[in-house]
Design a protein around this motif. Structure first.
Motif, PDB file in Angstrom:
ATOM      1  N   VAL A 196       6.602  15.359   4.043  1.00  0.00           N
ATOM      2  CA  VAL A 196       5.397  16.035   3.547  1.00  0.00           C
ATOM      3  C   VAL A 196       4.518  15.016   2.829  1.00  0.00           C
ATOM      4  O   VAL A 196       4.982  14.306   1.933  1.00  0.00           O
ATOM      5  N   THR A 197       3.265  14.935   3.252  1.00  0.00           N
ATOM      6  CA  THR A 197       2.307  14.038   2.594  1.00  0.00           C
ATOM      7  C   THR A 197       1.074  14.830   2.190  1.00  0.00           C
ATOM      8  O   THR A 197       0.843  15.941   2.689  1.00  0.00           O
ATOM      9  N   THR A 198       0.291  14.281   1.287  1.00  0.00           N
ATOM     10  CA  THR A 198      -0.977  14.915   0.888  1.00  0.00           C
ATOM     11  C   THR A 198      -2.119  14.180   1.582  1.00  0.00           C
ATOM     12  O   THR A 198      -2.260  12.961   1.445  1.00  0.00           O
ATOM     13  N   GLU A 226      -1.122  19.609   1.452  1.00  0.00           N
ATOM     14  CA  GLU A 226       0.169  19.059   1.858  1.00  0.00           C
ATOM     15  C   GLU A 226       0.356  19.350   3.340  1.00  0.00           C
ATOM     16  O   GLU A 226       0.193  20.507   3.783  1.00  0.00           O
TER      17      GLU A 226
END
Length: 306
Positions: A242-244, A219
């Motif tokens: 928030v991104t993966t 993340e």
């Protein structure tokens, strides 16, 4: 006539030449200077340094301690790796603690969150306490400008300071380790290595590294054009998403200022292939604290930084 690749080909490869030069430097320092120490952070350069020191003195143990200037903001995985490698090699690990120095009031935290500058007095205090006369560092000339012009044997005065306009001449492999009481030498056995050399050597030797160097999903938040993994030191700010992402690290600095890069390199061979084609330097791509100014590193080195 020597046939390349035959049993009678005694020519050294690029990596073998670099290894031989570095091992010579380690042995030269131990022969010339009384109290050396190797700066070991658990990052890829110091990992290679440790392997070279191991080879230089094998089958004896490494004849000097290793020291880490711990900012208190390191990746936990790297600290675990640091402690494990020191134990496996039976080498003494010294830790100079920045948080302890903050608590004692000898240094003060900077508002930008970087502890790079306050590492310097902590390092110099440890050098004085242990009376070290030579400090092995993992800096390479391809990293940035100040490191490019520093000598392999870099003289420091009794205040730990470096004068870039007053460096000793260094011809071929003739090094000058002559010092007076209180003075010291910083030694850089990897000066002539590149990032690609480091990864090629790690792959060739199958050297153990922290898993953070290999690609995996994490993340992250994008901040100032860089990808920072969400952790106890990087908390998403208002407005940040928030991104993966599939990422890996090219350097290991403080967890709050070291960014990851998008990557699918989950093996050493893939890392070597990726580094061979990238057009961005590792520090420019991943170190938020190196964006202070063009001369930031030289200023820090003048004050006694690594």
């Amino acid at each position: 006539m020597t046939v390349p690749g035959s049993a009678h080909d005694y020519r050294l490869s690029q990596l073998q030449s670099l290894e031989a030069e570095s091992i010579h430097i380690f042995r030269e320092v131990v022969a010339e200077l009384e109290r050396p120490v190797l700066l070991f952070s658990g990052g890829k350069d110091s990992i290679v340094m440790l392997r070279l020191a191991e080879k230089a003195f094998w089958p004896a143990r490494i004849p000097f301690p290793v020291m880490h200037v711990d900012t208190g903001l390191n990746f936990p995985e790297v600290l675990e790796f640091r402690d494990r490698r020191a134990q496996e090699l039976g080498v003494q690990l010294l830790v100079a603690s920045v948080p302890d120095a903050i608590e004692r009031g000898t240094v003060r935290e900077e508002p930008n969150g970087s502890r790079n500058r306050i590492q310097t007095p902590v390092l110099l205090e440890a050098v004085e306490k242990h009376r070290f006369t030579a400090l092995f560092g993992g800096a390479r000339r391809d990293e940035e400008k100040a490191r490019a012009k520093e000598r392999v044997f870099s003289f420091r005065d009794d205040f730990g300071q470096w004068d870039p306009k007053n460096q000793r001449p260094e011809l071929w492999n003739l090094y000058n380790g002559r010092i007076h009481l209180g003075e010291s030498i910083r030694v850089f056995p990897l000066s002539n290595w590149t990032e690609l050399d480091i990864w090629s050597y790690i792959a060739a030797e199958q050297i153990d590294i922290p898993a953070l160097y290999l690609a995996h999903e994490r993340e992250v938040v994008e901040r100032d054009g860089m990808l920072y993994a969400v952790n106890e030191f990087v908390v998403p700010r208002e407005g940040e998403t928030v991104t993966t992402e599939r990422v890996r690290y090219r350097t290991m600095g403080d967890a709050n200022l070291t960014a990851a890069v998008r990557s699918d390199a989950d093996t050493l061979d893939k890392v070597v292939a990726e580094v061979a084609t990238t057009r961005l330097t590792e520090r420019g791509a991943t170190r938020g604290d190196d964006r202070v100014s063009e001369a930031a590193m030289e200023d820090r080195k003048r004050e006694g930084y690594f």
